[in-house]
Design a protein around this motif. Structure first.
Motif, mmCIF file in Angstrom:
data_model
loop_
_atom_site.group_PDB
_atom_site.id
_atom_site.type_symbol
_atom_site.label_atom_id
_atom_site.label_comp_id
_atom_site.label_asym_id
_atom_site.label_seq_id
_atom_site.Cartn_x
_atom_site.Cartn_y
_atom_site.Cartn_z
ATOM 1 N N ASP A 283 -6.165 0.824 5.267
ATOM 2 C CA ASP A 283 -7.368 1.431 5.840
ATOM 3 C C ASP A 283 -8.288 1.935 4.734
ATOM 4 O O ASP A 283 -8.216 3.098 4.326
ATOM 5 C CB ASP A 283 -6.999 2.587 6.772
ATOM 6 C CG ASP A 283 -8.219 3.153 7.491
ATOM 7 O OD1 ASP A 283 -9.328 2.613 7.305
ATOM 8 O OD2 ASP A 283 -8.068 4.136 8.238
ATOM 9 N N PRO A 284 -9.168 1.063 4.242
ATOM 10 C CA PRO A 284 -10.092 1.479 3.177
ATOM 11 C C PRO A 284 -11.143 2.479 3.651
ATOM 12 O O PRO A 284 -11.831 3.088 2.830
ATOM 13 C CB PRO A 284 -10.740 0.158 2.742
ATOM 14 C CG PRO A 284 -10.578 -0.756 3.902
ATOM 15 C CD PRO A 284 -9.296 -0.367 4.565
ATOM 16 N N THR A 285 -11.271 2.671 4.969
ATOM 17 C CA THR A 285 -12.283 3.596 5.498
ATOM 18 C C THR A 285 -11.786 5.043 5.552
ATOM 19 O O THR A 285 -12.567 5.960 5.797
ATOM 20 C CB THR A 285 -12.712 3.186 6.919
ATOM 21 O OG1 THR A 285 -11.616 3.376 7.829
ATOM 22 C CG2 THR A 285 -13.137 1.726 6.957
ATOM 23 N N LEU A 286 -10.506 5.250 5.318
ATOM 24 C CA LEU A 286 -9.943 6.601 5.384
ATOM 25 C C LEU A 286 -10.535 7.462 4.270
ATOM 26 O O LEU A 286 -10.598 7.038 3.118
ATOM 27 C CB LEU A 286 -8.424 6.525 5.229
ATOM 28 C CG LEU A 286 -7.612 7.805 5.449
ATOM 29 C CD1 LEU A 286 -7.763 8.296 6.877
ATOM 30 C CD2 LEU A 286 -6.145 7.550 5.136
ATOM 31 N N GLN B 197 -4.908 -2.295 0.717
ATOM 32 C CA GLN B 197 -5.268 -1.106 1.491
ATOM 33 C C GLN B 197 -5.241 -1.411 2.979
ATOM 34 O O GLN B 197 -5.963 -2.286 3.454
ATOM 35 C CB GLN B 197 -6.658 -0.608 1.097
ATOM 36 C CG GLN B 197 -6.653 0.359 -0.074
ATOM 37 C CD GLN B 197 -7.896 1.220 -0.084
ATOM 38 O OE1 GLN B 197 -9.013 0.722 -0.179
ATOM 39 N NE2 GLN B 197 -7.707 2.517 0.005
ATOM 40 N N TYR C 222 -8.073 13.804 4.730
ATOM 41 C CA TYR C 222 -8.194 13.816 6.184
ATOM 42 C C TYR C 222 -7.554 15.090 6.711
ATOM 43 O O TYR C 222 -6.384 15.364 6.443
ATOM 44 C CB TYR C 222 -7.508 12.584 6.785
ATOM 45 C CG TYR C 222 -7.490 12.572 8.296
ATOM 46 C CD1 TYR C 222 -8.614 12.202 9.018
ATOM 47 C CD2 TYR C 222 -6.341 12.939 8.998
ATOM 48 C CE1 TYR C 222 -8.600 12.196 10.407
ATOM 49 C CE2 TYR C 222 -6.313 12.935 10.384
ATOM 50 C CZ TYR C 222 -7.453 12.562 11.081
ATOM 51 O OH TYR C 222 -7.437 12.564 12.454
ATOM 52 N N GLU D 81 -10.843 10.462 1.383
ATOM 53 C CA GLU D 81 -9.859 10.925 0.404
ATOM 54 C C GLU D 81 -8.998 12.035 0.984
ATOM 55 O O GLU D 81 -7.817 12.150 0.662
ATOM 56 C CB GLU D 81 -10.557 11.415 -0.869
ATOM 57 C CG GLU D 81 -10.968 10.301 -1.804
ATOM 58 C CD GLU D 81 -11.265 10.798 -3.201
ATOM 59 O OE1 GLU D 81 -11.219 12.033 -3.421
ATOM 60 O OE2 GLU D 81 -11.534 9.960 -4.078
ATOM 61 N N ASP E 225 0.867 -1.182 0.000
ATOM 62 C CA ASP E 225 0.000 0.000 0.000
ATOM 63 C C ASP E 225 0.900 1.228 0.000
ATOM 64 O O ASP E 225 1.866 1.292 0.773
ATOM 65 C CB ASP E 225 -0.890 -0.010 1.250
ATOM 66 C CG ASP E 225 -1.943 1.096 1.247
ATOM 67 O OD1 ASP E 225 -1.968 1.915 0.305
ATOM 68 O OD2 ASP E 225 -2.748 1.141 2.201
ATOM 69 N N ASN F 26 -6.822 8.433 1.660
ATOM 70 C CA ASN F 26 -7.230 7.131 1.151
ATOM 71 C C ASN F 26 -6.407 6.818 -0.100
ATOM 72 O O ASN F 26 -6.277 7.655 -0.993
ATOM 73 C CB ASN F 26 -8.726 7.141 0.820
ATOM 74 C CG ASN F 26 -9.259 5.750 0.532
ATOM 75 O OD1 ASN F 26 -8.843 5.103 -0.417
ATOM 76 N ND2 ASN F 26 -10.182 5.296 1.365
ATOM 77 N N SER F 27 -5.865 5.618 -0.168
ATOM 78 C CA SER F 27 -4.937 5.279 -1.251
ATOM 79 C C SER F 27 -5.602 4.645 -2.470
ATOM 80 O O SER F 27 -4.918 4.336 -3.451
ATOM 81 C CB SER F 27 -3.859 4.324 -0.721
ATOM 82 O OG SER F 27 -4.441 3.120 -0.245
ATOM 83 N N PHE F 28 -6.922 4.467 -2.447
ATOM 84 C CA PHE F 28 -7.561 3.689 -3.513
ATOM 85 C C PHE F 28 -7.374 4.322 -4.892
ATOM 86 O O PHE F 28 -7.079 3.624 -5.871
ATOM 87 C CB PHE F 28 -9.055 3.502 -3.227
ATOM 88 C CG PHE F 28 -9.676 2.391 -4.036
ATOM 89 C CD1 PHE F 28 -9.635 1.087 -3.586
ATOM 90 C CD2 PHE F 28 -10.285 2.648 -5.259
ATOM 91 C CE1 PHE F 28 -10.189 0.051 -4.331
ATOM 92 C CE2 PHE F 28 -10.838 1.625 -6.013
ATOM 93 C CZ PHE F 28 -10.792 0.319 -5.547
ATOM 94 N N GLY G 205 -4.070 11.662 -2.196
ATOM 95 C CA GLY G 205 -5.489 11.435 -2.433
ATOM 96 C C GLY G 205 -6.074 12.486 -3.364
ATOM 97 O O GLY G 205 -7.226 12.386 -3.782
#
Length: 218
Positions: free
Chosen positions: A49-52, A47, A56, A54, A13, A102-104, A138
């Motif tokens: 932490d997928p809940t983070l 990931q 923070y 885009e 990640d 978020n890294s997605f 993000g």
């Protein structure tokens, strides 16, 4: 010169501090491997932490203490330790400037980069941007600029970032990690046989590569 190839699959990640450290140690391990030119590396998304969100609004200490419930002083000590370990690998971590994100979307962009043969280059650039340069990975404008740094096609990048392209590929990598029992990264699978969890010393990678290559030859 041996023609036997050794495949290495790496789950990682770009928001994982040990993943950058592990990347450096793995690279050293490959350099020390007798048949280093025969190593094929395949990066896979993961990931932590997928809940983070885009974006923070806070630093890494706030994120880990407020969101993850960790003691702030414990977090500071942990980050100092990670920074020291990173420095030992020639990396200049700056957690004061780090922007939790978020890294997605970045992982989707990495999948895009693979199609242009730039996956490894963008992986390095994203990790450095996140941990050393204090950039918001993000943010789509930041990601576009980073993609340009490694020479990705600008129009194609805009299309990827403005859509949900490569979502299936990222989710497939994460699902495969789950099937393999991977619960933390970095995680390395050498030739489909040997699993190495975490940022192990370079020698661990060299030994695994040597063992895998010997098995391939035999």
């Amino acid at each position: 010169m041996s023609e036997k190839r050794v495949r290495v699959d790496i789950w990682s990640d770009i928001a994982c501090p040990w993943c950058f450290i592990g990347k450096r140690r793995f690279e050293k391990g490959v350099e020390q491997f007798e048949f280093s030119e025969n190593v094929d590396v395949f990066w896979h998304a993961y990931q932590l932490d997928p809940t983070l969100p885009e974006r923070y609004d806070g630093d890494e200490v706030q994120y880990l203490s407020e969101v993850k419930g960790m003691d702030p002083e414990q977090v500071k000590g942990m980050l100092a330790h990670v920074t020291e370990q990173a420095a030992g690998e020639g990396l200049d971590y700056n957690f004061d400037a780090l922007r939790p994100a978020n890294s997605f979307t970045a992982l989707r962009l990495l999948e895009h980069a693979k199609t242009e043969g730039k996956g490894s280059e963008l992986k390095e650039t994203l990790l450095s941007a996140h941990f050393e340069r204090g950039l918001d990975t993000g943010d789509r404008q930041v990601l576009s600029a980073l993609a340009a740094e490694v020479g990705l096609n600008a129009a194609a990048v805009r299309e990827t970032l403005g859509s949900t392209a490569y979502t299936e590929e990222v989710n497939a990598d994460i699902a495969q990690a789950r099937q393999l029992g991977i619960s933390g990264v970095p995680f390395f699978v050498i030739d489909g046989k040997y699993g190495i969890s975490g940022a192990q010393p370079a020698e661990a990678f060299t030994n695994a590569l040597t063992q895998a290559h010997a098995g391939a030859v035999n």
